[in-house]
Write an enzyme that holds these catalytic residues in place. Structure first.
Site, PDB file in Angstrom:
ATOM      1  CE  LYS A 142       1.056   0.887   4.472  1.00  0.00           C
ATOM      2  NZ  LYS A 142       1.845   2.028   4.940  1.00  0.00           N
ATOM      3  N   PRO A 182       9.011  -3.951  -0.652  1.00  0.00           N
ATOM      4  CG  PRO A 182       9.504  -1.705  -0.946  1.00  0.00           C
ATOM      5  CD  PRO A 182       8.668  -2.805  -1.500  1.00  0.00           C
ATOM      6  N   GLY A 238       9.821  -0.899   4.407  1.00  0.00           N
ATOM      7  CA  GLY A 238       9.816   0.187   3.421  1.00  0.00           C
ATOM      8  C   GLY A 238       8.657   1.149   3.574  1.00  0.00           C
ATOM      9  N   GLY A 239       7.796   0.924   4.567  1.00  0.00           N
ATOM     10  CA  GLY A 239       6.629   1.798   4.734  1.00  0.00           C
ATOM     11  C   GLY A 239       5.512   1.458   3.764  1.00  0.00           C
ATOM     12  CG  MET A 240       5.765   0.834   0.239  1.00  0.00           C
ATOM     13  SD  MET A 240       6.259   0.547  -1.450  1.00  0.00           S
ATOM     14  CE  MET A 240       4.682   0.197  -2.222  1.00  0.00           C
ATOM     15  N   GLY A 241       3.849  -1.694   3.940  1.00  0.00           N
ATOM     16  CA  GLY A 241       2.949  -2.706   4.511  1.00  0.00           C
ATOM     17  C   GLY A 241       3.142  -4.115   3.979  1.00  0.00           C
ATOM     18  N   GLY A 249       4.748  -6.714   5.420  1.00  0.00           N
ATOM     19  CA  GLY A 249       4.462  -7.681   6.484  1.00  0.00           C
ATOM     20  C   GLY A 249       2.959  -7.788   6.717  1.00  0.00           C
ATOM     21  CB  ALA A 258       0.736  -7.678   2.074  1.00  0.00           C
ATOM     22  CG  ASP A 314      -0.541  -0.255   7.925  1.00  0.00           C
ATOM     23  OD1 ASP A 314      -1.391   0.607   8.214  1.00  0.00           O
ATOM     24  OD2 ASP A 314       0.671  -0.008   7.803  1.00  0.00           O
TER      25      ASP A 314
HETATM   26  P1  ATP Z   1       4.288  -0.641   7.869  1.00  0.00           P
HETATM   27  O1  ATP Z   1       4.269   0.332   6.751  1.00  0.00           O
HETATM   28  O2  ATP Z   1       3.068  -1.534   7.930  1.00  0.00           O
HETATM   29  O3  ATP Z   1       4.678  -0.092   9.191  1.00  0.00           O
HETATM   30  P2  ATP Z   1       6.711  -1.620   6.713  1.00  0.00           P
HETATM   31  O4  ATP Z   1       6.285  -1.779   5.302  1.00  0.00           O
HETATM   32  O5  ATP Z   1       7.545  -0.428   7.050  1.00  0.00           O
HETATM   33  O6  ATP Z   1       5.446  -1.712   7.621  1.00  0.00           O
HETATM   34  P3  ATP Z   1       7.318  -4.399   6.922  1.00  0.00           P
HETATM   35  O7  ATP Z   1       8.262  -4.849   5.877  1.00  0.00           O
HETATM   36  O8  ATP Z   1       5.889  -4.729   6.762  1.00  0.00           O
HETATM   37  O9  ATP Z   1       7.558  -2.850   7.140  1.00  0.00           O
HETATM   38  O10 ATP Z   1       7.735  -4.966   8.368  1.00  0.00           O
HETATM   39  C1  ATP Z   1       8.923  -4.572   8.928  1.00  0.00           C
HETATM   40  C2  ATP Z   1       9.273  -5.239  10.273  1.00  0.00           C
HETATM   41  O11 ATP Z   1       8.501  -6.396  10.567  1.00  0.00           O
HETATM   42  C3  ATP Z   1      10.689  -5.681  10.244  1.00  0.00           C
HETATM   43  O12 ATP Z   1      11.229  -5.317  11.498  1.00  0.00           O
HETATM   44  C4  ATP Z   1      10.663  -7.182  10.112  1.00  0.00           C
HETATM   45  O13 ATP Z   1      11.741  -7.760  10.780  1.00  0.00           O
HETATM   46  C5  ATP Z   1       9.337  -7.559  10.744  1.00  0.00           C
HETATM   47  N1  ATP Z   1       8.621  -8.663  10.042  1.00  0.00           N
HETATM   48  C6  ATP Z   1       7.960  -9.660  10.624  1.00  0.00           C
HETATM   49  N2  ATP Z   1       7.381 -10.456   9.711  1.00  0.00           N
HETATM   50  C7  ATP Z   1       7.679  -9.957   8.505  1.00  0.00           C
HETATM   51  C8  ATP Z   1       7.341 -10.338   7.175  1.00  0.00           C
HETATM   52  N3  ATP Z   1       6.596 -11.414   6.902  1.00  0.00           N
HETATM   53  N4  ATP Z   1       7.786  -9.555   6.185  1.00  0.00           N
HETATM   54  C9  ATP Z   1       8.530  -8.456   6.455  1.00  0.00           C
HETATM   55  N5  ATP Z   1       8.894  -8.061   7.682  1.00  0.00           N
HETATM   56  C10 ATP Z   1       8.471  -8.804   8.714  1.00  0.00           C
END
Ligand code: ATP
Length: 311
Positions: A17, A103, A106-109, A111, A113, A145
């Site tokens: 997202k 990524p 990366g701030g794109m959710g 995990g 998903a 998210d």
């Molecule tokens: P959001 O925007 O929802 O805050 P994000 O996109 O910045 O999340 P993600 O990649 O969703 O970040 O998650 C990052 C953190 O979650 C990392 O610290 C990672 O170690 C942990 N994590 C746990 N499970 C997962 C997964 N299946 N995929 C990615 N990161 C994961």
């Protein structure tokens, strides 16, 4: 449902997202903030394949840097599967194969998903048939998210971001995403925002305790008008993300100097999302950012939420 070497498996795809609007309300006593978010699901997907197993295990592959993804119970997909088993009384487990294209950190959710896809995949694999609103309730428990990754499309999130209502949207928006080779921790970015607001309390005044998505954003989405949306985008986490990672300012400048209508840090960053006027401008921008040595992917939005894919 397919059978692989005897083990049945279910394949679910869920999107990453972009937050085209993210307003952060005042810090509350419990340490959380209410937010107002306009989410768009983008065409960068996570694929989760769940197969029968006696315990809970995960394997991860994909096109993005994977070193920060935990392979133990810290993986949000494992937490999702266990939560569903607990709620439904299911006694077995699941092996989860995740193919990541969003990524990490990366701030794109990404995990989120994975968690949404796992809930749907395990529910189908196990035949637990949990009603949709109960799956959404589990999604909410896993992270703010996660419900949006489940529903997809374009939506407004209030409360912690997880009280969703669909937003009227038409057309397809063209995005160009500049990916970073580092991550930004969401809690660290919120902390930076709180500290900044505390330091400048006199000039900034109090943050709105009840943030809401601006009418101009809703109108731009409804009209499917990228120029209007570019004018209306806002992210309160952008300034603290830039403070923690000053190199992002140059990324924004490069994109905006090469035809982007506007650039915005996605969620807590460090991915920077550029909105393009149309496909041709998006392609030109992609070439320019690649020439400037950034890692770039193109995506369209909105796309559907978590869905079972017949293999
Ligand atoms: P959001 O925007 O929802 O805050 P994000 O996109 O910045 O999340 P993600 O990649 O969703 O970040 O998650 C990052 C953190 O979650 C990392 O610290 C990672 O170690 C942990 N994590 C746990 N499970 C997962 C997964 N299946 N995929 C990615 N990161 C994961």
């Amino acid at each position: 449902m397919i059978s692989r070497g005897g083990a049945r498996s279910v394949h679910v795809r869920a999107p990453g997202k972009i937050n085209v609007y993210l307003e952060v309300g005042a810090l509350q006593e419990d340490g959380y903030h209410d937010v107002a978010i306009a989410y768009q699901a983008v065409s960068l997907y996570e694929d989760v394949r769940a197969s029968e197993s006696s315990d809970f295990t995960v394997a991860v592959q994909g096109s993005v840097e994977l070193s920060r993804v935990p392979l133990d119970d810290g993986n949000i997909a494992i937490r999702a599967a266990k939560l569903l088993a607990e709620r439904t009384g299911y006694r077995g487990g699941a092996h989860l194969e995740i193919e990541k294209h969003v990524p990490v950190t990366g701030g794109m959710g990404g995990g989120s998903a994975d968690a949404a896809a796992t809930l749907l995949a395990c529910d189908a694999l196990w035949g637990t048939e949990l009603p949709r609103d109960e799956i959404l309730d589990l999604a909410r428990q896993l992270g703010a998210d996660v419900p949006f990754a489940f529903t997809g499309g374009t939506a407004i999130g209030t409360g912690r971001g997880d009280e969703l209502s669909p937003a009227l949207a038409q057309g397809t928006f063209q995005w160009v995403l500049a990916l970073a080779d580092f991550g930004l921790s969401t809690p660290a970015v919120y902390r930076e925002l709180d500290e900044h607001r505390a330091r400048h309390a006199e000039t900034l005044g109090a943050a709105d305790p009840r943030p809401s998505v601006g009418a101009d954003v809703l109108q731009a989405l409804r009209a499917g008008d990228p120029r209007m949306l570019a004018e209306a985008m806002r992210n309160d986490l952008q300034a603290p993300a830039l403070h923690l990672e000053p190199s992002l300012a140059k990324v924004l400048e490069t994109g905006e100097g090469n035809g982007a209508l506007a650039g915005i840090v996605s969620g807590s960053g460090p991915t920077v999302a550029f909105l393009a006027a149309d496909l041709d401008s998006a392609l030109e921008l992609q070439v320019a950012l690649s020439a400037a040595q950034y890692t770039v992917v193109r995506a369209t939005a909105p796309v559907h939420g978590a869905r079972i894919i017949p293999d």
